[in-house]
Motif scaffolding. Structure first.
Motif: not given
Length: 173
Positions: A1-5, A21-25
Motif C-alpha cells: 500500500m505504501n507503493m500505491a501511495i 482495501v477491498a481485499f482486506i475488507i
C-alpha cells in the motif's frame, strides 16, 4: 500500500489502493461470516432442543458477526503485531486441537470426554501461560500447554468408560 501511495502515479495508485482495501475488507468479512455461520448453524441450531426459524437464525447470525467483530478488535488491540497474533493462534491450535485430533485418529482408547477435556485444558493452559503468568522465562506457552493437554487426554480417557471411540466404532468394555 505504501507503493500505491508514494511510488505510483495518482490514478494507478488509487486503483491499487482501492484493490488493497477491498481485499482486506472481503477477507475480514469472510472470516466473520464463516465463524458466525459455524457458531449459529453448526453449534446452536444443531444442539438446540427447539425448532428455530430461518428468520431468527439470520438475525442471530448478524448479532454473532458483530460480537465476533468486537472480539477481533479487542484482540487486535491486545497484540502488538500480526506475527504475535499468528504465533498465539498457532500455539492455541497446537496445544488444544492437535493432540485431540491425533488421538481420534491414532489412539483407539481416546474417549469423547478425554478429547474435550484435553482441548479445554490446552486452551486454558495457553491463556494462563501467556496472560496470567506473563510468559515465564520468555518460553513459548506451547511448552507448557501441550504437555498439559496430552496428560489430560490420556488420564481422562483412561478414567472414563469408552462407549465408542471417536471414529464411531464400538469398543468392548
Amino acid at each position: 500500500m505504501n507503493m500505491a501511495i508514494n511510488g505510483l502515479p495518482l490514478a494507478i495508485g488509487l486503483v491499487v489502493l482501492c484493490a488493497c482495501v477491498a481485499f482486506i475488507i472481503t477477507t475480514g468479512t469472510s472470516y466473520l461470516l464463516s465463524a458466525s455461520g459455524n457458531i449459529v448453524y453448526d453449534l446452536y441450531k444443531r444442539y438446540s432442543k427447539k425448532e428455530i426459524s430461518d428468520k431468527k437464525l439470520l438475525k442471530m447470525n448478524r448479532y454473532v458477526v458483530v460480537a465476533l467483530g468486537v472480539v477481533a478488535y479487542v484482540l487486535a488491540m491486545y497484540f502488538p503485531s500480526v506475527l504475535a497474533i499468528q504465533m498465539y493462534s498457532y500455539t492455541m491450535y497446537g496445544a488444544s486441537v492437535t493432540p485431540a485430533l491425533l488421538a481420534t485418529i491414532l489412539w483407539k482408547r481416546a474417549t469423547t470426554t478425554g478429547v474435550l477435556s484435553s482441548m479445554v485444558v490446552g486452551g486454558v493452559s495457553t491463556i494462563v501461560w501467556e496472560v496470567v503468568l506473563n510468559k515465564p522465562f520468555e518460553l513459548n506457552s506451547v511448552l507448557f500447554a501441550l504437555p498439559m493437554a496430552v496428560i489430560t487426554l490420556v488420564v481422562v480417557s483412561l478414567l472414563t468408560q469408552p462407549k465408542e471411540n471417536m471414529s464411531g466404532i464400538l469398543v468392548k468394555n
